[in-house]
Design a protein around this motif. Structure first.
Motif, PDB file in Angstrom:
ATOM      1  N   ILE A  60      44.590   8.031   2.338  1.00 17.88           N
ATOM      2  CA  ILE A  60      44.375   9.383   2.842  1.00 17.88           C
ATOM      3  C   ILE A  60      43.516   9.274   4.106  1.00 17.88           C
ATOM      4  N   PRO A  61      43.983   9.838   5.211  1.00 17.96           N
ATOM      5  CA  PRO A  61      43.192   9.742   6.449  1.00 17.96           C
ATOM      6  C   PRO A  61      41.851  10.471   6.315  1.00 17.96           C
ATOM      7  N   SER A  62      40.816   9.854   6.869  1.00 16.93           N
ATOM      8  CA  SER A  62      39.496  10.477   6.890  1.00 16.93           C
ATOM      9  C   SER A  62      39.478  11.547   7.983  1.00 16.93           C
ATOM     10  N   LEU A  63      38.428  12.354   8.003  1.00 16.77           N
ATOM     11  CA  LEU A  63      38.278  13.339   9.068  1.00 16.77           C
ATOM     12  C   LEU A  63      38.285  12.639  10.423  1.00 16.77           C
ATOM     13  N   GLU A  64      37.585  11.494  10.503  1.00 17.99           N
ATOM     14  CA  GLU A  64      37.565  10.734  11.758  1.00 17.99           C
ATOM     15  C   GLU A  64      38.972  10.337  12.167  1.00 17.99           C
ATOM     16  N   ASP A  65      39.771   9.831  11.227  1.00 15.45           N
ATOM     17  CA  ASP A  65      41.142   9.419  11.536  1.00 15.45           C
ATOM     18  C   ASP A  65      41.973  10.591  12.058  1.00 15.45           C
ATOM     19  N   LYS A  66      41.802  11.775  11.445  1.00 12.85           N
ATOM     20  CA  LYS A  66      42.561  12.952  11.873  1.00 12.85           C
ATOM     21  C   LYS A  66      42.179  13.361  13.297  1.00 12.85           C
ATOM     22  N   VAL A  67      40.870  13.355  13.584  1.00 14.13           N
ATOM     23  CA  VAL A  67      40.409  13.718  14.927  1.00 14.13           C
ATOM     24  C   VAL A  67      40.909  12.709  15.950  1.00 14.13           C
ATOM     25  N   ILE A  68      40.859  11.415  15.606  1.00 20.27           N
ATOM     26  CA  ILE A  68      41.333  10.365  16.514  1.00 20.27           C
ATOM     27  C   ILE A  68      42.812  10.574  16.820  1.00 20.27           C
ATOM     28  N   SER A  69      43.609  10.873  15.804  1.00 22.41           N
ATOM     29  CA  SER A  69      45.045  11.111  16.013  1.00 22.41           C
ATOM     30  C   SER A  69      45.277  12.266  16.974  1.00 22.41           C
ATOM     31  N   GLU A  70      44.493  13.336  16.808  1.00 20.31           N
ATOM     32  CA  GLU A  70      44.624  14.482  17.714  1.00 20.31           C
ATOM     33  C   GLU A  70      44.236  14.098  19.138  1.00 20.31           C
ATOM     34  N   MET A  71      43.147  13.328  19.269  1.00 20.35           N
ATOM     35  CA  MET A  71      42.708  12.903  20.603  1.00 20.35           C
ATOM     36  C   MET A  71      43.767  12.032  21.268  1.00 20.35           C
ATOM     37  N   VAL A  72      44.339  11.103  20.517  1.00 22.40           N
ATOM     38  CA  VAL A  72      45.363  10.203  21.065  1.00 22.40           C
ATOM     39  C   VAL A  72      46.598  11.005  21.458  1.00 22.40           C
ATOM     40  N   ALA A  73      47.013  11.938  20.605  1.00 20.68           N
ATOM     41  CA  ALA A  73      48.186  12.757  20.921  1.00 20.68           C
ATOM     42  C   ALA A  73      47.945  13.566  22.184  1.00 20.68           C
ATOM     43  N   ASP A  74      46.740  14.100  22.332  1.00 21.38           N
ATOM     44  CA  ASP A  74      46.409  14.888  23.514  1.00 21.38           C
ATOM     45  C   ASP A  74      46.449  14.033  24.779  1.00 21.38           C
ATOM     46  N   THR A  75      45.928  12.824  24.725  1.00 21.29           N
ATOM     47  CA  THR A  75      45.948  11.963  25.910  1.00 21.29           C
ATOM     48  C   THR A  75      47.365  11.536  26.244  1.00 21.29           C
ATOM     49  N   PHE A  76      48.204  11.385  25.225  1.00 19.30           N
ATOM     50  CA  PHE A  76      49.592  10.987  25.457  1.00 19.30           C
ATOM     51  C   PHE A  76      50.353  12.129  26.132  1.00 19.30           C
ATOM     52  N   VAL A  77      50.181  13.331  25.626  1.00 18.82           N
ATOM     53  CA  VAL A  77      50.903  14.472  26.171  1.00 18.82           C
ATOM     54  C   VAL A  77      50.469  14.753  27.605  1.00 18.82           C
ATOM     55  N   ARG A  78      49.179  14.677  27.848  1.00 19.38           N
ATOM     56  CA  ARG A  78      48.669  15.004  29.176  1.00 19.38           C
ATOM     57  C   ARG A  78      48.689  13.806  30.120  1.00 19.38           C
ATOM     58  N   GLY A  79      48.819  12.599  29.586  1.00 16.70           N
ATOM     59  CA  GLY A  79      48.985  11.419  30.406  1.00 16.70           C
ATOM     60  C   GLY A  79      47.800  11.030  31.267  1.00 16.70           C
ATOM     61  N   HIS A  80      46.581  11.154  30.766  1.00 15.86           N
ATOM     62  CA  HIS A  80      45.408  10.742  31.535  1.00 15.86           C
ATOM     63  C   HIS A  80      45.384   9.227  31.679  1.00 15.86           C
ATOM     64  N   GLY A  81      45.441   8.737  32.902  1.00 17.47           N
ATOM     65  CA  GLY A  81      45.569   7.334  33.265  1.00 17.47           C
ATOM     66  C   GLY A  81      44.889   6.302  32.391  1.00 17.47           C
ATOM     67  N   PRO A  82      43.535   6.191  32.418  1.00 14.54           N
ATOM     68  CA  PRO A  82      42.887   5.090  31.715  1.00 14.54           C
ATOM     69  C   PRO A  82      43.062   5.153  30.200  1.00 14.54           C
ATOM     70  N   LEU A  83      43.396   6.322  29.674  1.00 12.03           N
ATOM     71  CA  LEU A  83      43.553   6.430  28.226  1.00 12.03           C
ATOM     72  C   LEU A  83      44.939   5.997  27.747  1.00 12.03           C
ATOM     73  N   LEU A  84      45.844   5.724  28.671  1.00 12.95           N
ATOM     74  CA  LEU A  84      47.172   5.297  28.253  1.00 12.95           C
ATOM     75  C   LEU A  84      47.142   3.910  27.619  1.00 12.95           C
ATOM     76  N   TYR A  85      46.165   3.087  27.983  1.00 10.19           N
ATOM     77  CA  TYR A  85      46.041   1.760  27.382  1.00 10.19           C
ATOM     78  C   TYR A  85      44.886   1.781  26.386  1.00 10.19           C
ATOM     79  N   GLY A  86      45.169   1.432  25.167  1.00 13.11           N
ATOM     80  CA  GLY A  86      44.119   1.384  24.151  1.00 13.11           C
ATOM     81  C   GLY A  86      43.589   2.759  23.787  1.00 13.11           C
ATOM     82  N   ARG A  87      44.467   3.762  23.801  1.00  8.70           N
ATOM     83  CA  ARG A  87      44.039   5.144  23.549  1.00  8.70           C
ATOM     84  C   ARG A  87      43.283   5.291  22.238  1.00  8.70           C
TER      85      ARG A  87
END
Length: 104
Positions: A60-87
């Motif tokens: 079961i994902p922890s709260l931290e895991d859920k927030v991280i997934s949202e952050m990664v999805a947001d960086t992927f959708v918006r395509g912020h340069g440095p976050l594309l590697y190792g998001r």
């Protein structure tokens, strides 16, 4: 007997409540009720069904895991340069440093 802590590797122990991948990144909470022929037999409470599978389980994902997934999805959708590697790694570091997304 204490319930074993499962790290996500191999079959979850009997009695574990975890998630099963139902396809297309649709995860359902399930309880492992038995093992048979190298598969875990699990119960889906929401529809009172029983199934078996060799793989596709995760803790079961922890709260931290859920927030991280949202952050990664947001960086992927918006395509912020440095976050594309190792998001995920970068997002976890930001989360642990106290960064939180605020509503605009």
């Amino acid at each position: 007997m204490d319930k074993q802590e499962w790290n996500g590797e191999g079959l979850p122990p009997v009695g574990t409540v975890c998630e099963i991948d139902c396809g297309l990144d649709d995860w359902e909470r399930c309880e492992i009720i038995a093992h048979h022929n190298g598969k875990a037999i699990f119960h889906l409470k929401h529809n009172n069904s029983y199934y078996s599978a060799k793989h596709g389980y995760r803790p079961i994902p922890s709260l931290e895991d859920k927030v991280i997934s949202e952050m990664v999805a947001d960086t992927f959708v918006r395509g912020h340069g440095p976050l594309l590697y190792g998001r995920e790694r970068i997002a976890r570091m930001l989360y642990r440093a106290g960064w939180r997304k605020t509503k605009e």
